[in-house]
Design a protein around this motif. Sequence first.
Motif, PDB file in Angstrom:
ATOM      1  N   SER A  79       0.821  -1.216   0.000  1.00 52.38           N
ATOM      2  CA  SER A  79       0.000   0.000   0.000  1.00 52.38           C
ATOM      3  C   SER A  79       0.854   1.265   0.000  1.00 52.38           C
ATOM      4  CB  SER A  79      -0.929   0.008   1.215  1.00 52.38           C
ATOM      5  OG  SER A  79      -0.193  -0.068   2.423  1.00 52.38           O
ATOM      6  N   PRO A  84      -2.717  10.225  -1.264  1.00 53.36           N
ATOM      7  CA  PRO A  84      -3.502   9.770  -0.097  1.00 53.36           C
ATOM      8  C   PRO A  84      -4.662   8.859  -0.487  1.00 53.36           C
ATOM      9  CG  PRO A  84      -3.013  12.119   0.075  1.00 53.36           C
ATOM     10  CD  PRO A  84      -2.578  11.693  -1.297  1.00 53.36           C
ATOM     11  N   GLU A  85      -5.293   9.152  -1.636  1.00 53.98           N
ATOM     12  CA  GLU A  85      -6.404   8.322  -2.097  1.00 53.98           C
ATOM     13  C   GLU A  85      -5.938   6.889  -2.378  1.00 53.98           C
ATOM     14  OE1 GLU A  85      -7.058  12.589  -3.401  1.00 53.98           O
ATOM     15  OE2 GLU A  85      -5.412  11.136  -3.475  1.00 53.98           O
ATOM     16  N   ASN A  88      -4.757   5.056   1.068  1.00 58.33           N
ATOM     17  CA  ASN A  88      -5.903   4.643   1.876  1.00 58.33           C
ATOM     18  C   ASN A  88      -6.620   3.434   1.267  1.00 58.33           C
ATOM     19  OD1 ASN A  88      -5.959   6.412   4.135  1.00 58.33           O
ATOM     20  ND2 ASN A  88      -6.619   8.075   2.810  1.00 58.33           N
ATOM     21  N   ASP A  91      -4.302   0.304   1.460  1.00 55.42           N
ATOM     22  CA  ASP A  91      -4.129  -0.098   2.861  1.00 55.42           C
ATOM     23  C   ASP A  91      -5.361  -0.844   3.362  1.00 55.42           C
ATOM     24  OD1 ASP A  91      -2.617  -0.078   5.358  1.00 55.42           O
ATOM     25  OD2 ASP A  91      -4.124   1.315   6.084  1.00 55.42           O
ATOM     26  N   ALA A  92      -6.543  -0.419   2.924  1.00 54.93           N
ATOM     27  CA  ALA A  92      -7.762  -1.144   3.287  1.00 54.93           C
ATOM     28  C   ALA A  92      -7.723  -2.564   2.737  1.00 54.93           C
ATOM     29  CB  ALA A  92      -8.985  -0.400   2.755  1.00 54.93           C
ATOM     30  N   ASN A 135       2.747   8.261   3.041  1.00 54.05           N
ATOM     31  CA  ASN A 135       2.387   7.033   3.753  1.00 54.05           C
ATOM     32  C   ASN A 135       2.254   7.280   5.251  1.00 54.05           C
ATOM     33  OD1 ASN A 135       3.538   4.084   2.001  1.00 54.05           O
ATOM     34  ND2 ASN A 135       2.916   6.008   1.113  1.00 54.05           N
ATOM     35  N   VAL A 138      -0.962   9.074   6.477  1.00 57.29           N
ATOM     36  CA  VAL A 138      -2.213   8.312   6.577  1.00 57.29           C
ATOM     37  C   VAL A 138      -2.040   7.035   7.400  1.00 57.29           C
ATOM     38  CG1 VAL A 138      -3.121   9.230   4.420  1.00 57.29           C
ATOM     39  CG2 VAL A 138      -1.793   7.130   4.379  1.00 57.29           C
ATOM     40  N   LEU A 388     -14.495   5.886  -0.561  1.00 55.68           N
ATOM     41  CA  LEU A 388     -13.146   5.352  -0.727  1.00 55.68           C
ATOM     42  C   LEU A 388     -12.717   5.275  -2.183  1.00 55.68           C
ATOM     43  CD1 LEU A 388     -10.728   4.170   0.902  1.00 55.68           C
ATOM     44  CD2 LEU A 388     -11.752   1.901   0.545  1.00 55.68           C
TER      45      LEU A 388
END
Length: 413
Positions: A79, A84-85, A88, A91-92, A135, A138, A388
């Motif tokens: 990730s 940032p988009e 995130n 990472d999810a 990274n 966030v 998201l």
Amino acid sequence: MPYRLLKFALKKEHDEPRFFRALETPKKSYDAVIIGGGGHGLAAAYYLAKDHGITNVAVLERGYIGGGNTGRNTTIVRSNYLTPEGVNFYDASVKIYEGLSEELDLNLFYSTRGHFTLAHTESAMRTMRWRAEVNKHVGVESYVVGPDEIAKACPQLDLSCSGKAPILGALFHAPGSVARHDAVAWGYARGADRLGVEIFQNTEVTGIDVQGGKVAGVQTSRGYIATNRVLSAVAGFTPRVCKMVDVKTPIVIHPLQACVTEPMKPWLDTILVSGSLHVYVSQSSRGELVMGSSLDPYEVHSTRSSLDFVEGLTSHMLDMFPFLSNIKVVRQWAGMADMTPDFAPIMGKTPVDGFYLDAGWGTWGFKATPISGKTMAETIARDKAPELIHSFRLSRFEDYELTGEKGAASVGH
């Protein structure tokens, strides 16, 4: 010989259940039809049933389950993206992957290794610092390391790269992992099937029926199916499916090749990526080195592989690891990478009511499998994309609101 294997060998009939039902004829109608039986399509079907109770779903695959890009990638999960988009979102996905073996009741061979993106120039080091800061902002564990820390993690690596491109540092991403790609596809297939989803292999969609700007059904090699919700999750075949509904995308298709060596005793504990040398490599649970490079520089809708690719890749691998000169490459293959101009996916609704798109995955689709399935399932169920994936909407190209992820691609494209 294990007792369980011996038991099967001595029995005339095997009562081990199939991974999923072998269905021959689709029903006349479904609440939703998913085109593409790869990881993304199967994950969307699974979460439609599990999270939203929509079980009257058909998954249509023109070949076999996981036979497209899901089975042709190099299985890296990470990730450490640039925006940032993107961070995130991926990472999810990593967080779901970490518990996915238990959820699907199947060993996915998920292994956290740590991921080094090597920098060979000062410009590359600036990009690594940039990515590290995004990274950290966030909450994703990534930071810049020097040559000493790289050498400690991988002492076999020639930091001078044969004097051609000395390594100055790297972006280290602790959550970087690998997983078994076919297990992910089959795990989601079994999970979806157990919840009532129907999966049809060797079933090609030949047309999509649109009436009054709305999806009404799909024409397949097994007959017509009525439905008002269709998800296209077909990677390199996206332009062909979108043409059926007259939806235009900026996607272009480039071949992406990879290869594996003969098995060796474990020695490479981490994942290494070099954008300058166009190499990424990890070692599988079977001991093979799984290696990839950059896209082929021409647009071809084909999965053929080439000698030029393997010669170039192995040459750079020897710059990094001279001791591999006698190791044999035993298999190589290619996939069709659906590339977007901003190196981010296209997800969500389209101008055609009831036609949803999960595409533009280029070289970064496998790592997004769980979260893409979850978010696309929500989009289909509610006819509204979750926040998201708002930045990945198709309309961003008309709105000039691109999500620039080129700097976080695994290798230079």
